[in-house]
Write an enzyme that holds these catalytic residues in place. Structure first.
Site: not given
Ligand code: DAK
Length: 262
Positions: A113, A116
């Site tokens: 997001g 996006e």
């Molecule tokens: N949401 C919530 N928390 C998040 C987050 C996220 N997207 N990304 C990071 N955090 C949090 C982590 O959980 C961690 O929290 P604590 O453990 O400290 O409490 C903190 O931020 C620091 O993250 P990391 O420890 O993981 O930090 P690193 O530097 O090691 O890694 C990273 C950074 C960006 C590579 C990693 O955090 C990561 O992979 N994050 C997730 C990225 C991701 O998957 N983004 C896409 C999210 S889904 C829909 C359906 C789906 C969607 C929208 C609409 N419909 C049905 C309408 C989906 C949308 C999305 O965006």
């Protein structure tokens, strides 16, 4: 006291100034939740209506523009909930109503997001540490805020499929090469460059800017034929403005234009 989800500032000293919106959930890498998107939408609409604002910049912090929609908030959603509450549509797309130019100043992660949201802005200025991606496939979903539609229009089908199907990130050089990013700047110059772009935009005619934006969006969103037709009508209509008379008269007189915003 809870931290505000967004921070706003006004920059510049002319009649029209640049509004800066900072996404402010640093502990969650600026993951975007419902309350934040509502607040951002309200700020965007207020700035769009404010005659003293000519341009809006959205930014995050040095580590993340936004690492996506808030996974913790989404994890328990079910189909009927997202369908009936119009998840995403209800508050993420307010930015598309804004007629003033909106620049994304991206440092660090712009994922899911976050990528996006950056793509819903008019253009992206990125720091040299920026990384972009649509990793939703790793969560068992797909991009849900326009990623499957805007990314291919920006970078083409091949690269979009690569990013969306593998969930990998691209660095800022790859993002710039493929057309997602308009310019790369050193991290410590990101805001300076984005605000300078904002200041340049603020010096131009507001009505012309809004119509230029609408024409480019027409090219981005519709067919070439529709776009050219739309552009021609808008181009004709600009000859009804005082700013067109002033802009062209100033050029011929070899002086700076004094646009009056009408
Ligand atoms: N949401 C919530 N928390 C998040 C987050 C996220 N997207 N990304 C990071 N955090 C949090 C982590 O959980 C961690 O929290 P604590 O453990 O400290 O409490 C903190 O931020 C620091 O993250 P990391 O420890 O993981 O930090 P690193 O530097 O090691 O890694 C990273 C950074 C960006 C590579 C990693 O955090 C990561 O992979 N994050 C997730 C990225 C991701 O998957 N983004 C896409 C999210 S889904 C829909 C359906 C789906 C969607 C929208 C609409 N419909 C049905 C309408 C989906 C949308 C999305 O965006």
């Amino acid at each position: 006291m809870t931290e505000p989800l967004i921070l706003t500032e006004i920059h510049g000293d002319g009649a029209r100034r640049t509004a800066l919106i900072r996404i402010n959930r640093p502990k969650q890498l600026n993951a975007l939740n419902d309350a934040l998107m509502v607040e951002m939408g309200q700020a965007l609409i207020a700035f769009d209506r404010d005659d003293g604002i000519g341009c809006i910049v959205i930014t995050g912090n040095d580590k993340a523009f936004a690492a996506g929609a808030d996974i913790a908030a989404m994890a328990e959603y079910d189909y009927m909930h997202v369908h009936q509450t119009e998840y995403i549509t209800r508050n993420w797309e307010t930015i598309l109503q804004v007629r003033k130019p909106v620049i994304a100043a991206v440092a660090g992660f712009a994922l899911g997001g976050g990528c996006e949201l950056a793509m819903m802005c008019d253009f992206i200025i990125a720091a040299d540490n920026a990384r972009f991606g649509q990793p939703e496939i790793k969560l068992g979903v797909i991009p849900g805020a326009g990623g499957t539609q805007r990314l291919p229009r920006a970078v083409g089908k091949a690269k979009t499929m690569d990013l969306v199907l593998t969930g990998r990130m691209m660095d800022v050089q790859e993002a710039e090469r493929s057309g997602l990013v308009s310019r790369i700047v050193p991290l410590d110059k990101l805001l300076e460059e984005a605000l300078a772009a904002g200041a340049a935009i603020c010096g131009f005619s507001g009505p012309s800017l809004a119509l230029a934006k609408s024409c480019v969006n027409k090219a981005f969103e519709g067919s070439l034929h529709e776009g050219i037709d739309h552009e021609r009508r808008i181009f004709h209509s600009l000859f009804a403005t005082e700013d067109q008379k002033e802009g062209m008269a100033a050029f011929l007189a070899k002086r700076a234009p004094a646009f009056r915003q009408r």
